[in-house]
Design an enzyme around this catalytic site. Structure first.
Site, PDB file in Angstrom:
ATOM      1  N   CYS A  48       0.806  -1.221   0.000  1.00 26.74           N
ATOM      2  CA  CYS A  48       0.000   0.000   0.000  1.00 26.74           C
ATOM      3  C   CYS A  48       0.839   1.271   0.000  1.00 26.74           C
ATOM      4  O   CYS A  48       0.288   2.375  -0.124  1.00 26.74           O
ATOM      5  CB  CYS A  48      -0.953  -0.011   1.192  1.00 26.74           C
ATOM      6  SG  CYS A  48      -1.961  -1.513   1.240  1.00 26.74           S
ATOM      7  N   HIS A  64      -9.744   2.012   0.410  1.00 23.44           N
ATOM      8  CA  HIS A  64      -8.291   1.797   0.364  1.00 23.44           C
ATOM      9  C   HIS A  64      -7.903   1.314  -1.031  1.00 23.44           C
ATOM     10  O   HIS A  64      -8.224   0.192  -1.416  1.00 23.44           O
ATOM     11  CB  HIS A  64      -7.901   0.775   1.419  1.00 23.44           C
ATOM     12  CG  HIS A  64      -6.428   0.684   1.652  1.00 23.44           C
ATOM     13  ND1 HIS A  64      -5.487   1.314   0.861  1.00 23.44           N
ATOM     14  CD2 HIS A  64      -5.711   0.019   2.609  1.00 23.44           C
ATOM     15  CE1 HIS A  64      -4.290   1.046   1.305  1.00 23.44           C
ATOM     16  NE2 HIS A  64      -4.400   0.268   2.372  1.00 23.44           N
ATOM     17  N   HIS A  82      -2.484   7.563   6.781  1.00 25.05           N
ATOM     18  CA  HIS A  82      -2.786   6.287   6.138  1.00 25.05           C
ATOM     19  C   HIS A  82      -4.214   5.884   6.497  1.00 25.05           C
ATOM     20  O   HIS A  82      -4.947   5.409   5.640  1.00 25.05           O
ATOM     21  CB  HIS A  82      -1.774   5.237   6.582  1.00 25.05           C
ATOM     22  CG  HIS A  82      -1.897   3.934   5.869  1.00 25.05           C
ATOM     23  ND1 HIS A  82      -1.826   3.827   4.498  1.00 25.05           N
ATOM     24  CD2 HIS A  82      -2.099   2.677   6.330  1.00 25.05           C
ATOM     25  CE1 HIS A  82      -1.968   2.561   4.140  1.00 25.05           C
ATOM     26  NE2 HIS A  82      -2.148   1.844   5.235  1.00 25.05           N
ATOM     27  N   LYS A 132      -9.379   7.971   3.171  1.00 23.82           N
ATOM     28  CA  LYS A 132      -9.873   6.621   2.877  1.00 23.82           C
ATOM     29  C   LYS A 132     -11.288   6.415   3.414  1.00 23.82           C
ATOM     30  O   LYS A 132     -11.960   5.461   3.024  1.00 23.82           O
ATOM     31  CB  LYS A 132      -8.941   5.569   3.465  1.00 23.82           C
ATOM     32  CG  LYS A 132      -7.604   5.420   2.744  1.00 23.82           C
ATOM     33  CD  LYS A 132      -6.795   4.269   3.319  1.00 23.82           C
ATOM     34  CE  LYS A 132      -5.437   4.135   2.640  1.00 23.82           C
ATOM     35  NZ  LYS A 132      -4.506   5.216   3.042  1.00 23.82           N
ATOM     36  N   GLU A 143      -0.679   4.783  14.143  1.00 18.97           N
ATOM     37  CA  GLU A 143      -0.253   5.965  13.404  1.00 18.97           C
ATOM     38  C   GLU A 143      -0.390   7.225  14.255  1.00 18.97           C
ATOM     39  O   GLU A 143       0.491   8.102  14.230  1.00 18.97           O
ATOM     40  CB  GLU A 143      -1.060   6.108  12.115  1.00 18.97           C
ATOM     41  CG  GLU A 143      -0.581   7.258  11.238  1.00 18.97           C
ATOM     42  CD  GLU A 143      -1.254   7.308   9.877  1.00 18.97           C
ATOM     43  OE1 GLU A 143      -0.794   8.095   9.023  1.00 18.97           O
ATOM     44  OE2 GLU A 143      -2.238   6.556   9.666  1.00 18.97           O
ATOM     45  N   PHE A 179       1.470  -3.754   3.904  1.00 15.94           N
ATOM     46  CA  PHE A 179       1.788  -5.098   4.369  1.00 15.94           C
ATOM     47  C   PHE A 179       3.278  -5.358   4.144  1.00 15.94           C
ATOM     48  O   PHE A 179       3.840  -5.001   3.107  1.00 15.94           O
ATOM     49  CB  PHE A 179       0.983  -6.142   3.579  1.00 15.94           C
ATOM     50  CG  PHE A 179      -0.442  -6.321   4.042  1.00 15.94           C
ATOM     51  CD1 PHE A 179      -1.011  -5.511   5.006  1.00 15.94           C
ATOM     52  CD2 PHE A 179      -1.228  -7.325   3.497  1.00 15.94           C
ATOM     53  CE1 PHE A 179      -2.321  -5.692   5.430  1.00 15.94           C
ATOM     54  CE2 PHE A 179      -2.538  -7.527   3.901  1.00 15.94           C
ATOM     55  CZ  PHE A 179      -3.089  -6.707   4.867  1.00 15.94           C
TER      56      PHE A 179
END
Length: 417
Positions: free
Chosen positions: A165, A342, A305, A337, A316, A403
């Site tokens: 991502c 996403h 994110h 998002k 975060e 990931f």
């Protein structure tokens, strides 16, 4: 080496909120959700039956009918975004040295739909291998950058970054570095992804990463809300034209913003979960600030994110508190998002456009769908909940984490000559 300055001179987007930049931005600041019941396939037996699909997109607006069949949907979206950005920048005019313009793209998965179609077809057959001759060229993650280069005759650096991502933020940072080191006059950068199919939905369900809130799908992407239960899968593409400042000024290009720094890090922790204390996120923002030569107090806005996962959002915010101290509670934070879903490898580019436009327009897009306070989140954070806010935005960061523990952050600021 005297590093060159790098500016943004073109934008293009195909998103769940609109198939051009103006529609995307308008829906973003108005808090529109891109989530809906999946239309691509019958998802009735899946744990998740909704997603943020691109709507009303016709690939034949950008490819002839024959060529459109020879490329995957992630390339459809990427080419459309690049065509828009190049037209916006003026690079489609004569007199541009295309040997000095490159393409650096990002995609976390590439042609998943093509891979699924071909393997499903083989599995349903009699065992005789009958594969489309374009199977491999449609599927490979680097092919979108190749198509963009071929379409426009761009012979500068050409490659694709793959970092889950964080892929397209890595592409932006690479493009920024190539230009400021004098290795290209401009780069067409960005990312694209098209993973809304049986394999994508089923695979992320198996990871227990996605929301299964089928009853409230329109509000299921709810970063920072106490009831969040995972991300909502999106798709699309976004492109930014990064250009060396003097090159842009000499041709009279319009300038949206200036890119001033980027950072990368690894969590070194887990294949899918973030470091619980936000260690990698802390490092990536610190490195981006150091690269930009600015202090933590200079930041006005962070496009986080913010995926709407129980672990990720909190980690975060811990990192933001670690890096920014008191300024963490003075700046605006938002997770777009909540509206786009996403977009995986395309997320960084889509959110970088939102960050650039926040600077250009002095508007912070909201974090929508928030109804229930999470007691573990410090209430002093300004998470721009449910409604956009107006403020002067001079400098902003866009964060992306993937990931594998891949982290990337890019910093942009208002352009001043």
């Amino acid at each position: 080496m005297q590093l060159k300055r790098v500016v943004v001179t073109g934008l293009g987007a195909v998103t769940p909120l609109g198939n051009n930049v103006n529609d995307y931005w308008s829906n973003l600041i108005n808090g529109v959700s891109g989530a809906a019941i999946i239309t691509r396939f019958d998802a009735s037996k899946f744990k998740t039956r909704f997603a943020c699909e691109v709507k009303g997109f016709n690939p034949e607006d950008y490819f002839d009918k024959k060529e459109a069949r020879r490329v995957d949907a992630f390339t459809h979206y990427g080419m459309a975004a690049a065509v828009q950005a190049i037209a916006d920048s003026g690079f489609d005019k004569e007199g541009i040295d295309k040997n000095e313009i490159g393409v650096i793209w990002g995609s976390g998965i590439g042609g998943l739909d093509t891979f699924q179609t071909e393997t499903f077809g083989f599995a349903k057959g009699d065992g005789t291998p009958r594969f489309n001759p374009f199977f491999i060229p449609k599927m490979i993650a680097d092919i979108c950058s190749g198509h963009i280069s071929i379409r426009f005759g761009l012979r500068g650096p050409n490659f694709t970054t793959v970092a889950a991502c964080a892929s397209s933020t890595n592409a932006l940072i690479d493009a920024f570095n190539y230009i400021r080191m004098g290795k290209a006059n401009a780069i067409v950068t960005g990312g694209s992804e098209a993973a809304i199919n049986e394999s994508g939905i089923g695979g992320f369900n198996a990871c227990q990463a996605m929301s299964t809130n089928n009853e409230s799908f329109a509000t299921a992407s709810r970063p920072y809300d106490a009831t969040r239960d995972g991300f909502v899968l999106g798709e699309g593409g976004a492109s930014l034209i990064l250009e060396e400042l003097e090159h842009a000024l000499n041709r009279g290009a319009k300038i949206y913003a200036e890119v001033i720094g980027g950072g990368m890090s690894g969590d070194a922790y887990h294949i899918t979960a973030p470091h619980p204390d936000g260690l990698g996120a802390t490092l990536v923002m610190q490195r981006a600030l150091k690269d930009a030569g600015i202090s933590a107090n200079d930041i006005d806005y962070i496009n986080t994110h913010g995926t709407s996962t129980p672990l990720g959002d909190g980690a975060e915010l811990k990192a933001i508190a670690n890096v920014f101290g008191d300024n963490a509670f003075k700046m605006n934070i938002s997770a777009t998002k909540s509206m786009t879903g996403h977009l995986l490898g395309a997320a960084g580019a889509v959110e970088a456009i939102a960050t650039v436009l926040a600077i250009k327009n002095d508007i912070i897009p909201p974090t929508i769908n928030h109804t229930t306070v999470d007691p573990t989140i410090d209430p002093r954070f300004n998470l721009t909940l449910n409604k956009m806010q107006k403020r002067t935005v001079n400098v902003a960061i866009s964060n992306t984490f993937g990931f594998g523990g891949h982290n990337a952050a890019v910093i942009v600021k208002k352009f001043k000559q």
